[in-house]
Structures are given as C-alpha cells and as structure tokens.
Design a protein around this motif. Sequence first.
Motif: not given
Length: 789
Positions: A72-93
């Motif tokens: 019933d919720f397959a097409d709705v969004g998901g609960n996101p994390a409040g902070w976007l953290i990048n790894s040491r190599d610059g790639t996003p989490m």
Amino acid sequence: MPKDTGIGASTRRREDVRFLKGKGEYTDDISTRDLAHAAFARSTVAHGLIKSIDTAAAEAMPGVLAVFTGQDFADVGGNPAGWLINSRDGTPMKEPKRPVLAHRKVRHVGDAYAAVIAETKQQAMDAVEAIEIDIEELPAIVDVKAALSGDNFVHDEIETNQCFDWGWIEDNRQATDEAIKNAHHVTTLELVNNRLVPNAMEPRSSIGAYKESGDEYTLHTTSQNPHLTRLLISAFVMGIPENKLTVIAPDVGGGFGSKIYHYGEEALVLAAAKRTGRTVKWTADRSESFLTDAHGRDHVTKIELATDADGKFLAFRTETYANVGAYLSNFATATPTFLHGTLMAGNYTVPNVYVNVKAVFTNTAPVDAYRGAGRPEATYSLERVIDKCARELGMDPIELRRKNFVKPDMYPFTSAAGLEYDSGNYDALMDKMLEVCDRDGFEARRKVSEAKGMLRGFGVNAYIEACGIAPSNLVGQLGSRVGLYDAATVRVNATGNLAVMVGAHSHGQGHETVFPQVVGEMLGIDPSTIEIVHGDTSKIPFGMGTYGSRSLAVCGSAVVRATDKIIAKAKKIAAHMLEASDSDIELKDGNFTVSGTDKSVSFGEVALKAYIPHEFPLEDIEPGLEETAFYDPANFTYPSGAYCCEVEVDPETGKVRVDRFAAVDDFGNVMNPMIVTGQVHGGLGQGIGQALLEGCRYDEDGQLLSATYMDYTMPRADDLPFFTVDHSQGTACTHNPLGVKGCGEAGAIGSPPTIVNAVIDALQSGGKNVTHIDMPLTPHVVWSAMNNA
C-alpha cells in the motif's frame, strides 16, 4: 516582581502541579467518539524475503475496518536521514529507502510488515494474529565488523552494508599518523560503547485524524519535534501539503532522543484515518518499544593517544565502527560523525586529531541519538584512554589532564577537531571537584573498605560537549538537510497577560517554568501571568524541537529577541501616552518611566492601550502587541565539567556499589538552579545505568535477548548514591543573549567513564591486573575480569 521568581531563582516547576495530580494529557489519554485502533504485524525473524502475505482471514474478522501491507505504500517516499555524510573518498553515503511498512523484505525483529485497523484494540491485535506471511529466512547480519565482509546485505540494492567511511579531519590524517609514529609513548585501547534502549516512561503513541471537507490531517503524537515530523511526512513520506497537516505533541512522558524522529506508525495512522473515515490510534506496548524504538550508542572503537616524555598530548587517533541498525533513522548519520568526531579533542590542547567512522547496516533496530548523542561516545573513548595512559606513564590521572587542559587565557580556542570553544575554565572545575568530593579523605575511606574485604576505587573524568547544534550555514556545509535555528512568538493580550509560543518542546525539561522566568525578568512582571504554548504546529511559526540541550540557548534566545521587540514597541506606546520621546523611556519593575521624572505607566496600561489605539499616530505605531523572532546561533555552546566517584567492588562476587559521586559543571549562566540540578541527577542516573547495568544484546540470529525488564536492567534508586552537584563555576557563553550553555545531557556524558575509571582503580588497588572492562560492568563481567587477569 518578587525577587524569587526571576532569572536565577529556584522556582518550583509549575507543570508538576498537573502531573502530580494525574491531570496531564498524554497522547494515549485522547479519545474521540469515532476512535478506531491500529495494531501491527511484526517480523519474528531478523532477515528474510517476504514471499507472500495473506490478509484475507484478518479482513474477515469481527470489527476489522482495514488491513494495510507494505504494498500500500510501495509508491510513496521513504523516511530520510537528516544529514548527508560523504565518505573519505568524497562519495555520498548509501541511503536505502526506509518504508512505512516493510516491503519485499524484513530487516530486523520487530520490523512491521502489516497493520490492522479495527473497532477495538483487542480486535486489531486478534486480527494481526490471523495474518499469514511466508518469509524465506536469510542469515542475520549482527556483528558490525563481520557485516563488512561477504555478500549478504541488509539492503540488496546498495550491494554493501557500509553506509559511509568518514574521516575527520582528513587534512589532519598524515600529521596525526606521523605524531603517533614518532611519539615517546602511545597508549592503545579497544572498547565498546554498549547499545542502549531509551525506555522513556511513556511509550510511543500516535493518533491520526482526517477531515474530508478540507482535505486536512491532524496527527497527535509523542514527539520531541512536531515541526520536523510534519516536514518529513509532508515532503518525503506521504506528500501531504504541509499546510494541510497539523502535528500536535501534547504532554510527552520523556524522550531522551528516541522521540525526535519520525516513525512509520505516524504515517500509517494518517493513511488509515483517510481510508476508514475514522480517527485511528496506536499505542506501543513495552515489547514493541524494546524492538522498534531507535536504540542508542553501539560503537566499537580503537583509540590511540600519543604523548611526549612529559605527558603532553601529541595526538588522538580513533577508528570506530558505528552500528546504524537496519534503517537510517533521522539523526543516525550525524550522531557518530559531527556530534562525535568533532569532540575528539576534548578539553585538551592536543595538536593532532584524526577520526575515522565506518557506519554499518545490520539486522538490528535502527540506532540514533540518545541522551548526549555522540558526545558520550567521544568522552568515553577519550577519558578511558587518558586514564590508561596515566597508569602506563606512572602519572596522577588528574595531573595528566591538567597538564593538557586548554587554559582560560587561550579563548577563543580552536581545537584540533575543528570546533571553536568560546569560554571555559577546566582547572577551576577540577579544583572545585576536588574540594566538594573530599579527595584528601579518600585513602582513609579506602582503608575502611579494605577492612570490610572490599576494594575501593577513585575515578575521575573531564568532559566537554557541544550543544545547541549550529549555525545553520555551517551545519549545512557539513551535511545537515535542515536549518538548526528556532522561533518564538510573544503575544501580549489586552489585559496584560502573555502567551509565548515556542518552537522547543518540553518533555521533562521545565520549559513552562523557565521561559516565563526569562520573559518575566525582562518585562518586570510576574511570571505566573505568562503562558508557554508549545507542541502544536498550527499555533507556532516553526521550530526545531528539543534535543541536544538546545532549548534555552537557541529557542530561549529567540524568546529574548521577540521580547526585545515587544519592549521596543511598548516603549513607543508608552512614549505616546506620556508625551515623551521613546528614547527617554525606561522599563523597570514592570513600569515605563520618562527618564529623570516620576511620570510612568504600567506594563498593563501599555498593553491595554496597544489594543485601543484611538489616539495613536498610526503611521508610527500599529495596533496590537505581538512579535515573532527567529534565532540562528553563531556557534555551538560548550558545557564542560569535572566528575569523580568512589566505588566499592566485592572481590568475591564482582558487585560494584557507587558510594560517592560529585559532578561539577560549567553550564554558563543558570536560569533555574533547581531544574538544572534535577537535569544533572537524571543524566547521572542514565549514565550509571549504562556503566553498570544496561546492555542491549542480540544473538547471532538477530533475536533481541534483552527485550523485557527481566533481561534489560534499568537503574533503580538503590543503585545510585546521593549526588553532590555543583554548577557555581560557570563561564558565560559569549554568543547568545542569555549566556547559557545547556545542561540536559551532561550527566549522561560524564558519568560512564568516571564509573569505569573508578572500578579499574579499585581492581588495581587490589592487585588485579585489569586495564579495561567493557560496559556494562555487571557482577559477572567484573568477577570474570578479576579472575582472568
């Protein structure tokens, strides 16, 4: 205004009157004529593929109104994390979707895959039992290090169990490595910061209502942060227009961080209310709370401390595996990174710091901020390795700390971990601690303990924390997806009483008492005439809730700014009434006076005049007396403290008894000493619980072994000593108008290393070669350490 009611007075908490009488209104107390009830079907396996779900039998049962599944919720969004953290190599989490109900796969015991709405709670629970699910069980991923090898993934779509591999500060890495390589002495310690279950007094509860005529939703919920909940549901999870959703958090019985976040149950009751045309309530039972509330801590860390021959700190280097559980909760990515790594210089002038954190998905409940949120983890690692270093160098642990403290003439001081401390005096805190704890009498008390066959130990700790997370432009660069300001509206009614609407939320902090003290002091009026309104998104412009000891430093500063605007306008009105210039008007003791004269009008007279503006020059003065202010801090605040305790250890059983505990804190300016002391007492209780009693454990199949109070030991009154608490050594914060720093988390930050340091001291005094024991230090764990030494 009476002198015993303003800033600095230990005014009794006005909210306690209704609580002690049983007149508080919690979410589960709310009932309506059309009330229906929700119950959730939850996974009994930690990891598995959902092959099929059959709800037909449940749908046919008496009283059932609707059954929902993840589809019933397959097409709705998901609960996101409040902070976007990048790894040491610059790639996003890696950020896999967190659904309202599990879809295609369950990822921890307690993961909800279906929900039943029925006329009564019992009918809903009975129907849940009739839902048939076919799950292909997969091997559970539980060990945080083992999770990073192999091809078994919690989230198959990201093809790894590593959320990120973060380094702070990456530019410091080489210098830190070199300092450790060339140091005279290096102390290494491997430790675990044990997983905790928050266990607030009030379980989570949510009530959803839908009004078809206006396409409007209302959610009552146990939240520390109703505006954030509204934002997440509106923008990410369900797509409800924000102006069509009201979130109300009434009285909330404790949170400790676990009620900051949005949970899927909140979205479910809203969806169910719309489908059924009924108000829908869900309240967790305690078993659900153990399984599904966001847990705290759960770090595995290796820390190294390098010193020169004289004990001067040269470098701290840490590697931490942070368990984030099966899904990213809202602050899960901030807690082990910027709320932890940036504090890894502590109170010290150490020139080199490097922190590496690997965040790992496992088949366990999500992990997020819990009282202290990252700062207890940092303090525990630092203060345990410093104590171990002191023993290896043959130095007094207090003197080793003093040798490396930041000194009062060094502020503002930029730490090697990148924070700018604005004020503090760590030597003064240590001096006061030694005074109030009677350190000179310790050896005599140790002899008394030895005569009883007990081992007595003395433990010490010096902590610093960062509160009132800020400023928005900085945290935005670090990955925060929300601003970290706050707002307040001060409304003066025509009869002179006030309503102050605040973005912070009180769930035990005493806002209804302290905010009126501040406003009453500024206006010179009785605080009892001031009402605090909070927790209702329809009444408050915006707010970022209560956590991180931010209420006074951030929201309180917004209150001050709004009150300043009230005073400025009120002076204009008073000047008009007194036929003077507003620059000549003084406000004192609730009266506006023309400077140098006896001409005055009271605050109440001005308030009435604001709403009867017959003679106002309207081009200069608008009718009414209401002002709103937003406040975005210039920096964190930095509470600090020196703690010590004495413990007795029974060498026959390993039982630890905390005999004495002294906590000396710098909270800046103190608004209400009694409330501050109570906050410290509560934090100490939780910290001692972590150190000695509380341990959340999963077996290799991902089953929670500590899912009841029979297995998860909460601290009781007889586990705690009488505390000696002192906050007389405050140094005012330099960048907020109240000079406050925050007090809500200090006790939980400073007490765990203090306790463990004391136990190690006791064992070593008894000839036991024990250098570290992982928390909780239960009798069995301590006894085993003594006998295996």
